[in-house]
Scaffold this motif. Structure first.
Motif, PDB file in Angstrom:
ATOM      1  N   SER A 338     -47.274 -87.466  22.182  1.00 35.56           N
ATOM      2  CA  SER A 338     -48.207 -86.500  21.608  1.00 35.56           C
ATOM      3  C   SER A 338     -48.914 -85.706  22.697  1.00 35.56           C
ATOM      4  CB  SER A 338     -49.239 -87.221  20.728  1.00 35.56           C
ATOM      5  OG  SER A 338     -49.945 -88.169  21.515  1.00 35.56           O
ATOM      6  N   ASN A 339     -49.484 -86.392  23.659  1.00 39.26           N
ATOM      7  CA  ASN A 339     -50.164 -85.714  24.763  1.00 39.26           C
ATOM      8  C   ASN A 339     -50.123 -86.632  25.965  1.00 39.26           C
ATOM      9  OD1 ASN A 339     -51.631 -83.969  26.284  1.00 39.26           O
ATOM     10  ND2 ASN A 339     -53.366 -83.827  24.908  1.00 39.26           N
ATOM     11  N   PRO A 340     -48.980 -86.733  26.621  1.00 39.36           N
ATOM     12  CA  PRO A 340     -48.792 -87.770  27.630  1.00 39.36           C
ATOM     13  C   PRO A 340     -49.635 -87.610  28.874  1.00 39.36           C
ATOM     14  CG  PRO A 340     -46.965 -86.224  27.661  1.00 39.36           C
ATOM     15  CD  PRO A 340     -47.823 -85.844  26.502  1.00 39.36           C
ATOM     16  N   ALA A 341     -50.149 -86.430  29.131  1.00 37.69           N
ATOM     17  CA  ALA A 341     -50.820 -86.209  30.412  1.00 37.69           C
ATOM     18  C   ALA A 341     -52.326 -86.099  30.280  1.00 37.69           C
ATOM     19  CB  ALA A 341     -50.271 -84.939  31.066  1.00 37.69           C
ATOM     20  N   SER A 342     -52.898 -86.228  29.108  1.00 40.89           N
ATOM     21  CA  SER A 342     -54.344 -86.151  28.940  1.00 40.89           C
ATOM     22  C   SER A 342     -54.976 -87.475  29.354  1.00 40.89           C
ATOM     23  CB  SER A 342     -54.698 -85.832  27.492  1.00 40.89           C
ATOM     24  OG  SER A 342     -54.219 -84.566  27.130  1.00 40.89           O
ATOM     25  N   VAL A 343     -55.959 -87.400  30.224  1.00 40.57           N
ATOM     26  CA  VAL A 343     -56.561 -88.605  30.776  1.00 40.57           C
ATOM     27  C   VAL A 343     -58.070 -88.454  30.828  1.00 40.57           C
ATOM     28  CG1 VAL A 343     -54.550 -89.195  32.190  1.00 40.57           C
ATOM     29  CG2 VAL A 343     -56.331 -87.732  33.150  1.00 40.57           C
ATOM     30  N   ALA A 344     -58.728 -89.598  30.909  1.00 38.80           N
ATOM     31  CA  ALA A 344     -60.157 -89.664  31.227  1.00 38.80           C
ATOM     32  C   ALA A 344     -60.286 -90.270  32.613  1.00 38.80           C
ATOM     33  CB  ALA A 344     -60.902 -90.504  30.201  1.00 38.80           C
ATOM     34  N   VAL A 345     -61.132 -89.680  33.433  1.00 39.80           N
ATOM     35  CA  VAL A 345     -61.303 -90.122  34.814  1.00 39.80           C
ATOM     36  C   VAL A 345     -62.781 -90.424  35.045  1.00 39.80           C
ATOM     37  CG1 VAL A 345     -61.032 -89.534  37.248  1.00 39.80           C
ATOM     38  CG2 VAL A 345     -59.354 -88.719  35.573  1.00 39.80           C
ATOM     39  N   GLY A 346     -63.057 -91.662  35.415  1.00 37.51           N
ATOM     40  CA  GLY A 346     -64.398 -92.024  35.856  1.00 37.51           C
ATOM     41  C   GLY A 346     -64.461 -91.983  37.371  1.00 37.51           C
ATOM     42  N   VAL A 390     -52.671 -95.136  38.490  1.00 40.59           N
ATOM     43  CA  VAL A 390     -52.955 -93.705  38.479  1.00 40.59           C
ATOM     44  C   VAL A 390     -51.681 -92.967  38.090  1.00 40.59           C
ATOM     45  CG1 VAL A 390     -53.682 -91.736  39.879  1.00 40.59           C
ATOM     46  CG2 VAL A 390     -54.735 -93.961  40.238  1.00 40.59           C
ATOM     47  N   SER A 391     -51.794 -91.982  37.211  1.00 45.02           N
ATOM     48  CA  SER A 391     -50.637 -91.245  36.722  1.00 45.02           C
ATOM     49  C   SER A 391     -50.018 -90.414  37.836  1.00 45.02           C
ATOM     50  CB  SER A 391     -51.046 -90.335  35.559  1.00 45.02           C
ATOM     51  OG  SER A 391     -51.971 -89.350  35.997  1.00 45.02           O
ATOM     52  N   ASP A 392     -48.762 -90.048  37.624  1.00 40.35           N
ATOM     53  CA  ASP A 392     -48.047 -89.250  38.625  1.00 40.35           C
ATOM     54  C   ASP A 392     -48.693 -87.890  38.815  1.00 40.35           C
ATOM     55  OD1 ASP A 392     -46.285 -91.332  38.912  1.00 40.35           O
ATOM     56  OD2 ASP A 392     -44.789 -90.502  37.555  1.00 40.35           O
ATOM     57  N   ASP A 393     -49.139 -87.252  37.724  1.00 32.37           N
ATOM     58  CA  ASP A 393     -49.774 -85.942  37.842  1.00 32.37           C
ATOM     59  C   ASP A 393     -51.035 -86.018  38.706  1.00 32.37           C
ATOM     60  OD1 ASP A 393     -47.829 -84.774  36.308  1.00 32.37           O
ATOM     61  OD2 ASP A 393     -48.967 -84.902  34.435  1.00 32.37           O
ATOM     62  N   THR A 394     -51.813 -87.062  38.494  1.00 31.91           N
ATOM     63  CA  THR A 394     -53.034 -87.220  39.285  1.00 31.91           C
ATOM     64  C   THR A 394     -52.716 -87.506  40.746  1.00 31.91           C
ATOM     65  OG1 THR A 394     -54.251 -88.020  37.356  1.00 31.91           O
ATOM     66  CG2 THR A 394     -55.168 -88.544  39.521  1.00 31.91           C
ATOM     67  N   MET A 395     -51.718 -88.330  41.002  1.00 32.96           N
ATOM     68  CA  MET A 395     -51.354 -88.638  42.383  1.00 32.96           C
ATOM     69  C   MET A 395     -50.877 -87.397  43.117  1.00 32.96           C
ATOM     70  SD  MET A 395     -52.111 -91.614  43.324  1.00 32.96           S
ATOM     71  CE  MET A 395     -51.377 -91.333  44.920  1.00 32.96           C
ATOM     72  N   LYS A 396     -50.174 -86.498  42.419  1.00 32.53           N
ATOM     73  CA  LYS A 396     -49.746 -85.258  43.067  1.00 32.53           C
ATOM     74  C   LYS A 396     -50.952 -84.438  43.498  1.00 32.53           C
ATOM     75  CE  LYS A 396     -45.362 -84.876  40.552  1.00 32.53           C
ATOM     76  NZ  LYS A 396     -44.594 -84.101  39.549  1.00 32.53           N
ATOM     77  N   ILE A 397     -51.961 -84.398  42.653  1.00 25.63           N
ATOM     78  CA  ILE A 397     -53.177 -83.655  43.000  1.00 25.63           C
ATOM     79  C   ILE A 397     -53.857 -84.298  44.212  1.00 25.63           C
ATOM     80  CG2 ILE A 397     -55.454 -82.950  42.202  1.00 25.63           C
ATOM     81  CD1 ILE A 397     -53.243 -81.425  40.867  1.00 25.63           C
ATOM     82  N   LEU A 398     -53.970 -85.616  44.215  1.00 23.94           N
ATOM     83  CA  LEU A 398     -54.662 -86.311  45.303  1.00 23.94           C
ATOM     84  C   LEU A 398     -53.919 -86.161  46.625  1.00 23.94           C
ATOM     85  CD1 LEU A 398     -55.749 -89.635  43.517  1.00 23.94           C
ATOM     86  CD2 LEU A 398     -57.031 -87.505  43.771  1.00 23.94           C
ATOM     87  N   ARG A 399     -52.596 -86.289  46.582  1.00 24.45           N
ATOM     88  CA  ARG A 399     -51.831 -86.222  47.828  1.00 24.45           C
ATOM     89  C   ARG A 399     -51.890 -84.841  48.469  1.00 24.45           C
ATOM     90  NH1 ARG A 399     -47.652 -89.293  44.867  1.00 24.45           N
ATOM     91  NH2 ARG A 399     -47.761 -91.477  45.514  1.00 24.45           N
ATOM     92  N   ASN A 400     -52.026 -83.815  47.655  1.00 24.84           N
ATOM     93  CA  ASN A 400     -51.961 -82.458  48.196  1.00 24.84           C
ATOM     94  C   ASN A 400     -53.328 -81.816  48.344  1.00 24.84           C
ATOM     95  OD1 ASN A 400     -48.891 -81.755  48.223  1.00 24.84           O
ATOM     96  ND2 ASN A 400     -49.239 -82.727  46.250  1.00 24.84           N
ATOM     97  N   HIS A 401     -54.374 -82.575  48.069  1.00 20.35           N
ATOM     98  CA  HIS A 401     -55.717 -82.035  48.279  1.00 20.35           C
ATOM     99  C   HIS A 401     -56.066 -82.113  49.757  1.00 20.35           C
ATOM    100  CE1 HIS A 401     -59.902 -81.052  47.598  1.00 20.35           C
ATOM    101  NE2 HIS A 401     -60.250 -82.113  48.276  1.00 20.35           N
ATOM    102  N   HIS A 402     -56.735 -81.101  50.256  1.00 21.13           N
ATOM    103  CA  HIS A 402     -57.171 -81.078  51.639  1.00 21.13           C
ATOM    104  C   HIS A 402     -58.654 -80.770  51.683  1.00 21.13           C
ATOM    105  CE1 HIS A 402     -56.481 -76.790  50.832  1.00 21.13           C
ATOM    106  NE2 HIS A 402     -57.370 -76.556  51.794  1.00 21.13           N
ATOM    107  N   SER A 403     -59.305 -81.263  52.723  1.00 20.02           N
ATOM    108  CA  SER A 403     -60.739 -81.052  52.888  1.00 20.02           C
ATOM    109  C   SER A 403     -60.987 -79.808  53.724  1.00 20.02           C
ATOM    110  CB  SER A 403     -61.368 -82.273  53.584  1.00 20.02           C
ATOM    111  OG  SER A 403     -60.841 -82.422  54.881  1.00 20.02           O
TER     112      SER A 403
END
Length: 1043
Positions: A338-346, A390-403
């Motif tokens: 139905s919505n496989p990528a919708s998540v809640a993040v604390g 952690v979902s794959d979509d979230t890990m992609k965001i984390l790995r490619n984030h830069h400060s």
């Protein structure tokens, strides 16, 4: 050789063999500050071997045994006047002959100063040597003596590798025996075989017992007067610090070292390079160890510094954050269709230098726009996440984030640190964390100040537990957690919503070229003189206001500072003299709860001096800050300020209990500084206890100090806003906010006259061309203007600049800043969505068109009629007809369903035909002109014409995009451009005939046809013959205008 004997006779005469431990079984030998002892011992043995007849040793070859290497010479080097004596003797000597060929492990002695006498004067060389410290001093000293240290024999290297084979990549395992290819491998821990541990000496066990739990940390082991790194850490020290790699130390392993005088600088440099650095300190001297009857000096890990948790030396402008995340799927399992990528993040994060903890939660879709907004706002240096959860979509965001800084973002997977909320609550209460808020929280739940506004309290509570556990592991919990402030954090918190894509597309904080601040809104507005002011400005840019009363308060202050330049200059000059009070107040709050003399007895005096210095700086800075605020009452430029925010600042400077506390503390500080006692240790303990008491008294007024810092930061930012307006290159104005005229469609307004981009012309030297932008109409006596602008124009004609300038003007207005333009009227915007530029996300697996559709989907799902939507060339990443179809459908939905303020730039000219008669869409274009190089002659080729960009917004439609002319400007060969022109003519003829056929067949464009069908269904023709005639006339007119 005579000179050499006289040089080393000094060693033989005054040296004595010394040992640090009475127990010969311990391999740990203490060191001292002597840099030349080891070298002199080697040279004496070589000289004796060379002079012994019949020894069987060839001259010039050293055969030093490993047992001899353990002998240490305890001397003072250099002795008083020694360098001066050597210099005087060297200066009188002639130049040296060419060096002889060197033999392995040996080198003919040539004085170091003699080798450089032709390159620099002797006094300069002496000065360099005397000023040099640490490893560089050792190397310089070796050059003076003319001796090169020996490399370890190959057999020693092989033996060391065999001894530590469990560190080899093919055999290494984590604490639970898992290999690196295991999905739950914990790189922080190490499994040491029991048989290997059993063979270790006491000192080896002391080191490896701690080190095996901190494999992600460089571990400095204190040995006498030196700090040493071993094995894998030694390789890093050799690579990053250029330290000499030797085979000695704990158990004859690879080792580098640094004297204790240089350890602080070395640690700070390694932390700046991105490493976690721990220090295993000696808690007693060797004499104290003998008195208690133990042969081994007690050591313990006292601190671990990391780029994200630096407490000392972190007085920089940018806040450094450590972020912990806990994710959970919103709808069923992660495989839900139905919505496989919708998540809640604390999430929970800490600004360690400020002692502030934040918790919050977000709900996100497949685009992870909210997560990207969080990462952009917080800019974490290190991110903690639950391993395997952690979902794959979230890990992609984390790995490619830069400060924004130079260091990469560190991803640290954790396992058991993520706990249930009730366990986190129990840990906080049992250990006395967050004392300032724990009492108000009661005994049944976490502090309500931080968690009461959160819809899902379990996820952020679990993330906070992981964050606390990580800080405990890094040994910074004692200073941070008891006095920490726990606050809630909302990514959008009721302000103008700027998601991660918008912040990046508009380059609000960093540019896309090099990640710097040039060409960004932050760089344009930031002329703050305090570091806490710079940090506040960054937070304001991420969270513009919507409340018009707060906005007008800021604008009143900016206008008063803009008009009274003398007051602004005076305040700025005084602000410039203040230290970083935000960090100093937090540091005092943390140090008050730490042991008064630290945890390392030998460093008690140093620790006390640092506490005293920090407290005095905070106290004096706060007193100066309050005097600054008090001085607003006697302002000579126009009298006391009238703006509400400035009056609030002035009121804080009035008499209060905090001022009395400052006076009392000042008198006590004078007593501490003036007291004298014969017993130094007693005096130190007494001063430390008194200082702790005064720190506690100072911290009782922590809320007042926080208010002072906050109002000073606001004043600094407001002065910076006024300075930006005063130094602008063109007209600026104060924005006027109006409320929506109606609750339904058509209530939002955005009208800017004379709009110009605030900083695009600053560096490129282009002339400023102002334009009028009007979406909606705020004049009651005129018809309503369209809320949507369909913009066409040539490539490089200024479309994107106009779109960006409009967004920036809205953001600046809702920051409380003057707007670049002659006048600006708007109703507050709730969300800004942007689809600008063409770029892919190759690391995410997203093509250019996928990025376009993802950003468009976020707009369609979240925009309201109060939003500002900016779409630039939507649909260009795919085929022409597919792109046109998507652009048409999105534009129609935004215009007819949402009716939001919309800027839609396109090269699909067919869209202008479709929406030419739509009452909610205005057609505009960026004007240009064609100039012929040959006068009085018609141009025959593209090269005969020059495209001139006017950058002026005009009504109507641009006939073409002038792509061939832009290609010519870009340097495309004329033959290619000529061929492209012929192909373009053929395609236009073919496509035009196809469209004409479709229009003639259908009779009307689809949009017009739907209007007529709808109108025909609601109009009755029985009694209204004029209405029927009107409808027929409109039908004929629409046919003619369309075809």
């Amino acid at each position: 050789m005579a000179q050499q004997r006289s040089l080393f006779s000094f060693f033989n005469k005054d040296s004595a063999i010394a040992s640090d431990h009475t127990s010969t079984s311990s391999p740990v030998q203490s060191r001292n500050d002597n840099e030349g002892e080891k070298l002199s011992s080697k040279h004496n043995r070589r000289q004796q071997q060379q002079e012994q007849p019949g020894s069987g040793v060839k001259k010039g070859v050293s055969t030093v045994s490993e047992t001899d290497e353990t002998a240490r010479l305890q001397i003072q080097w250099p002795p008083p006047g020694f360098l001066q004596q050597q210099l005087s003797s060297f200066k009188s000597r002639p130049s040296a002959a060419a060096p002889e060929p060197q033999v392995a492990l040996s080198r003919r002695f040539v004085p170091g100063f003699k080798r450089v006498q032709d390159e620099e004067p002797y006094d300069i060389a002496e000065e360099k040597l005397l000023k040099t410290t640490g490893p560089s001093k050792r190397r310089c000293f070796m050059d003076v003596l003319g001796v090169e240290e020996e490399a370890a024999p190959e057999g020693v290297c092989t033996a060391v590798q065999a001894k530590f084979d469990w560190l080899h990549p093919d055999k290494i395992r984590d604490g639970l025996g898992r290999r690196p290819d295991h999905p739950l491998y914990d790189k922080r821990t190490l499994l040491i075989p029991q048989d290997a541990m059993a063979k270790m000496s006491a000192s080896q066990k002391q080191y490896w017992t701690q080190k095996k739990e901190y494999m992600d940390t460089l571990f400095f082991f204190k040995v006498g007067k030196f700090y040493e790194l071993y094995e894998l850490d030694a390789e890093i020290g050799h690579k990053e610090m250029d330290w000499k790699l030797t085979y000695s130390g704990v158990g004859k392993c690879r080792q580098v070292g640094v004297p204790e005088s240089g350890i602080d600088d070395a640690v700070q440099k390694l932390v700046r390079l991105g490493y976690k650095v721990g220090r295993m300190e000696q808690l007693e001297t060797s004499d104290q160890a003998k008195k208690r009857g133990g042969g081994m000096v007690s050591r313990d890990l006292t601190q671990v510094l990391s780029p994200s948790t630096r407490l000392e030396g972190n007085m920089q402008a940018e806040a450094v954050h450590l972020l912990a995340l806990r994710e959970e799927p919103l709808y069923g399992s992660k495989d839900s269709s139905s919505n496989p990528a919708s998540v809640a993040v604390g999430f929970a994060f800490v600004d360690a230098a400020a002692g502030k903890f934040y918790v919050g939660t977000i709900q996100d879709d497949c685009s992870r726009s909210a997560l990207r907004a969080l990462l952009t706002q917080v800019a974490p240096q290190e991110i903690l996440y639950e391993l395997g959860a952690v979902s794959d979509d979230t890990m992609k965001i984390l790995r490619n984030h830069h400060s924004p800084g130079l260091l990469p973002v560190v991803l640290s997977p954790l396992t058991h640190e993520y706990m249930e909320p009730h366990m986190v609550n129990k840990m906080i209460q049992d250990r006395g964390y967050f004392k300032s808020v724990s009492d108000a929280g009661g005994s049944r739940g976490l502090p309500p100040q931080a968690f009461k506004a959160l819809s899902n309290k379990n996820l952020p509570a679990s993330a906070l537990g992981a964050l606390i556990s990580h800080l405990v592991r890094l040994k910074v919990d004692t200073e941070l957690l008891p006095s920490g402030l726990l606050l809630s954090y909302e990514v959008y918190r009721g302000a103008l919503r700027l998601d991660g894509d918008t912040i990046v597309n508009l380059e609000l904080l960093e540019n896309r070229d090099d990640g710097g601040r040039a060409g960004t809104l932050l760089g344009y507005l930031d002329s703050c003189v305090t570091k806490y002011g710079k940090r506040l400005l960054r937070r304001w840019i991420c969270h513009p206001l919507q409340d018009t009363s707060e906005l007008n308060d800021r604008l009143d202050a900016v206008q008063e500072l803009f008009e009274h330049t003398e007051m602004a200059y005076s305040l700025r000059a005084k602000l410039r003299m203040l230290p970083d009070l935000e960090r100093l107040v937090a540091r005092v709050r943390g140090l008050a709860g730490s042991p008064s003399l630290g945890v390392v007895p030998m460093a008690a005096k140093k620790f006390h001096d640092r506490r005293l210095k920090t407290f005095c700086e905070a106290f004096q800075g706060m007193r100066s800050a309050i005097e600054l605020l008090w001085g607003l009452q006697s302002c000579k430029d126009g009298g006391p300020p009238t703006a509400r925010l400035l009056q609030v600042a002035m009121a804080i400077g009035d008499d209060s209990p905090a001022l009395d506390a400052l006076e009392n503390i000042e008198n006590c500080i004078d007593q501490i500084m003036d007291e004298e006692d014969e017993d130094e240790s007693t005096l130190l303990e007494k001063e430390a206890m008194l200082l702790s008491g005064h720190m506690i008294s100072f911290n009782k007024h922590s809320e007042e100090w926080q208010a002072v810092v906050e109002i000073l930061a606001q004043m600094d930012v407001l002065i910076s806003f006024a300075a930006a307006a005063r130094t602008s290159l063109n007209a600026v104005c104060r924005p006027v906010f109006v409320h929506n005229q109606e609750t339904g469609h058509g209530g939002s307004v955005l009208a800017i006259k004379g709009l110009w981009h605030p900083f695009s012309t600053r560096d490129n030297g282009h002339a400023i061309v102002p334009n009028d932008v009007e979406l909606g109409n705020y004049h009651s006596n005129s018809s309503t203007s369209p809320h949507a602008m369909l913009l066409t124009g040539p490539n490089m004609g200024g479309k994107s600049t106009l779109l960006r300038a409009t967004c920036l003007a809205v953001i600046m207005a809702q920051l409380g800043c003057f707007v670049p333009g002659e006048s600006c009227t708007l109703s507050p915007v709730d969300i800004i969505f942007t689809r600008l530029g063409a770029s892919d996300r190759i690391m995410h697996g997203h093509s250019t068109f996928m990025v376009e559709c993802t950003e468009a989907a976020s707009v369609l799902q979240n925009a309201t009629n109060n939003s500002l939507v900016v779409l630039d060339e939507l649909g260009r990443g795919t085929s022409t007809f597919d792109g046109f179809a998507i652009a048409y459908a999105v534009l129609r939905h935004l215009v007819e369903t949402l009716d939001c303020r919309l800027l839609f730039a396109t090269h699909y000219h067919a869209l202008t035909t479709e929406f030419s008669s739509h009452h909610s869409v205005g057609l505009y274009h960026m004007t240009c002109a064609m100039e012929s190089h040959k006068s009085n002659q018609a141009p025959h080729s593209v090269s005969d014409q020059e495209l001139v960009f006017l950058y002026k917004l005009g009504e109507g439609v641009c006939k073409q995009s002038y792509g061939l002319q832009v290609a010519t400007l870009a340097g495309v060969p004329q033959s290619i451009v000529h061929s492209a022109k012929q192909a373009s003519s053929r395609m236009k003829t073919k496509i035009s005939s196809t469209f004409d056929y479709v229009l003639l067949k259908e009779g009307l464009p689809p949009l017009h046809k739907q209007w007529m069908l709808g109108l025909n269904g609601v109009v009755s023709y029985d009694n209204e013959e004029d209405a029927a005639d009107t409808i027929l006339c409109i039908w004929e007119e629409m046919q003619r205008s369309s075809v």
